[in-house]
Write a protein that holds these residues in place. Structure first.
Motif, PDB file in Angstrom:
ATOM      1  N   VAL A   1       0.841  -1.205   0.000  1.00  0.00           N
ATOM      2  CA  VAL A   1       0.000   0.000   0.000  1.00  0.00           C
ATOM      3  C   VAL A   1       0.873   1.252   0.000  1.00  0.00           C
ATOM      4  CG1 VAL A   1      -1.669   1.346   1.345  1.00  0.00           C
ATOM      5  CG2 VAL A   1      -1.984  -1.124   1.095  1.00  0.00           C
ATOM      6  N   ALA A   2       1.932   1.227   0.811  1.00  0.00           N
ATOM      7  CA  ALA A   2       2.825   2.388   0.875  1.00  0.00           C
ATOM      8  C   ALA A   2       3.501   2.638  -0.460  1.00  0.00           C
ATOM      9  CB  ALA A   2       3.875   2.175   1.965  1.00  0.00           C
ATOM     10  N   LEU A   3       3.948   1.586  -1.126  1.00  0.00           N
ATOM     11  CA  LEU A   3       4.608   1.744  -2.427  1.00  0.00           C
ATOM     12  C   LEU A   3       3.641   2.252  -3.486  1.00  0.00           C
ATOM     13  CD1 LEU A   3       6.935  -1.392  -2.413  1.00  0.00           C
ATOM     14  CD2 LEU A   3       7.666   1.005  -2.466  1.00  0.00           C
ATOM     15  N   GLN A   4       2.390   1.886  -3.384  1.00  0.00           N
ATOM     16  CA  GLN A   4       1.408   2.434  -4.316  1.00  0.00           C
ATOM     17  C   GLN A   4       1.296   3.949  -4.135  1.00  0.00           C
ATOM     18  OE1 GLN A   4      -0.159   1.054  -6.820  1.00  0.00           O
ATOM     19  NE2 GLN A   4       0.596  -1.024  -6.449  1.00  0.00           N
ATOM     20  N   ARG A   5       1.387   4.386  -2.897  1.00  0.00           N
ATOM     21  CA  ARG A   5       1.310   5.824  -2.641  1.00  0.00           C
ATOM     22  C   ARG A   5       2.605   6.530  -3.067  1.00  0.00           C
ATOM     23  NH1 ARG A   5      -0.452   5.694   2.171  1.00  0.00           N
ATOM     24  NH2 ARG A   5      -2.587   6.285   1.666  1.00  0.00           N
ATOM     25  N   LEU A   6       3.753   5.877  -2.815  1.00  0.00           N
ATOM     26  CA  LEU A   6       5.044   6.505  -3.110  1.00  0.00           C
ATOM     27  C   LEU A   6       5.397   6.447  -4.598  1.00  0.00           C
ATOM     28  CD1 LEU A   6       7.074   4.982  -0.134  1.00  0.00           C
ATOM     29  CD2 LEU A   6       6.453   7.408  -0.405  1.00  0.00           C
ATOM     30  N   GLY A   7       4.914   5.419  -5.292  1.00  0.00           N
ATOM     31  CA  GLY A   7       5.329   5.216  -6.687  1.00  0.00           C
ATOM     32  C   GLY A   7       6.563   4.349  -6.746  1.00  0.00           C
ATOM     33  N   THR A   8       7.667   4.839  -6.206  1.00  0.00           N
ATOM     34  CA  THR A   8       8.880   4.048  -5.977  1.00  0.00           C
ATOM     35  C   THR A   8       9.429   4.473  -4.628  1.00  0.00           C
ATOM     36  OG1 THR A   8      10.392   5.643  -6.994  1.00  0.00           O
ATOM     37  CG2 THR A   8       9.414   3.955  -8.443  1.00  0.00           C
ATOM     38  N   GLY A   9      10.257   3.608  -4.030  1.00  0.00           N
ATOM     39  CA  GLY A   9      10.821   3.991  -2.749  1.00  0.00           C
ATOM     40  C   GLY A   9      11.837   2.992  -2.260  1.00  0.00           C
ATOM     41  N   THR A  10      12.640   3.441  -1.319  1.00  0.00           N
ATOM     42  CA  THR A  10      13.622   2.582  -0.668  1.00  0.00           C
ATOM     43  C   THR A  10      12.995   1.989   0.585  1.00  0.00           C
ATOM     44  OG1 THR A  10      14.470   4.377   0.697  1.00  0.00           O
ATOM     45  CG2 THR A  10      15.470   4.085  -1.480  1.00  0.00           C
ATOM     46  N   ALA A  11      13.746   1.088   1.223  1.00  0.00           N
ATOM     47  CA  ALA A  11      13.274   0.522   2.476  1.00  0.00           C
ATOM     48  C   ALA A  11      13.073   1.621   3.511  1.00  0.00           C
ATOM     49  CB  ALA A  11      14.257  -0.525   2.987  1.00  0.00           C
TER      50      ALA A  11
END
Length: 267
Positions: free
Chosen positions: A32-42
């Motif tokens: 869910v968080a990655l859907q909001r961020l688009g891309t991201g690191t740990a």
């Protein structure tokens, strides 16, 4: 509710739904968080969700294995979620596979009892005249060759059952009614069905709490008695139904026919 609070509630609903589809809590929250961020690191996911960073790596690895995220081998690694439609298809297909595997196993378990298991005889209890009416009619409609019905009260012979018996008789099935009540016997005789009075030696008017009895073919029965309300037992396709039903049939119909050794009587 504020926009932030509403967003948090929506996230929780999405996480719960993803968990039902097979993701762990950390995997679902990370996705869910990655859907909001688009891309991201740990680190990005950790800051977005509060999941310990060490756990984000494990969740991201599992998501990658499921085909739900892509990993950019940079330093630090970056994660990108797949398109939602692809995620939907992957999770749905996985859920379906798991469901089919589970129910296939359950079918095998039911068909292949262990060597130490005893066979279970299904004898059911029904409380209340309306429910007993429904079961009585259903058993009658399932009959293949013969039905015997015993009752002294018209209230315990619902119209639906009588109509089912009439149709069954018209189609060539054997029907026998056992009753001390002349009007009940006459209603069956008027339709060309057999009706007899029970043997006197089996009837104790001062100690009779029985309400009705149905014997269907050789392996189904329903027997009800009166307590505070009507209570019945019923069973079909069991040893209990065959043996107990046979004894009842012999007692009611064998003696009535003048042949107590006849195990089937007129039913």
């Amino acid at each position: 509710m504020s926009d932030d609070a509403r967003a948090d509630a929506d996230d929780e609903d999405a996480v719960a739904a993803l968990e039902r589809l097979g993701l762990s809590n950390y995997e679902a929250r990370s996705f869910v968080a990655l859907q909001r961020l688009g891309t991201g690191t740990a680190r990005d996911v950790h800051e977005e969700t509060g999941i310990p960073r060490s756990q984000v790596y494990g969740a991201a690895d599992e998501l990658e294995e499921r085909g739900l995220v892509s990993v950019q081998q940079s330093r630090p690694k970056r994660y990108r979620p797949v398109e939602l439609e692809e995620a939907r298809e992957r999770l749905t297909a996985e859920f379906e596979r798991d469901r089919e595997a589970a129910f296939d196993h359950l079918e095998r378990v039911r068909r292949e009892p262990g060597p130490s298991q005893e066979r279970q005889e299904d004898v059911w209890t029904i409380t209340g005249s309306d429910a007993i009416d429904t079961r009585m009619t259903a058993l009658t409609e399932e009959a293949k060759q013969r039905v015997a019905v015993a009752t002294d009260e018209a209230a315990y012979l619902p119209d639906e059952t009588f109509e089912a018996l009439r149709r069954f008789h018209a189609d060539g099935g054997e029907v026998v009614a056992i009753s001390r009540t002349a009007a009940i016997r006459e209603s069956f005789e008027a339709e060309g069905m057999v009706a007899v009075a029970p043997p006197e030696q089996l009837v104790d008017p001062d100690n009779d709490r029985s309400a009705r009895l149905v014997l269907v073919d050789e392996d189904a029965l329903l027997l009800s008695v009166l307590a505070d309300e009507e209570i019945a037992i019923w069973s079909e396709h069991t040893t209990f139904a065959r043996v107990f039903g046979g004894l009842l049939r012999q007692g009611l119909l064998g003696a009535a026919d003048g042949d107590p050794d006849d195990g089937t009587g007129g039913a």
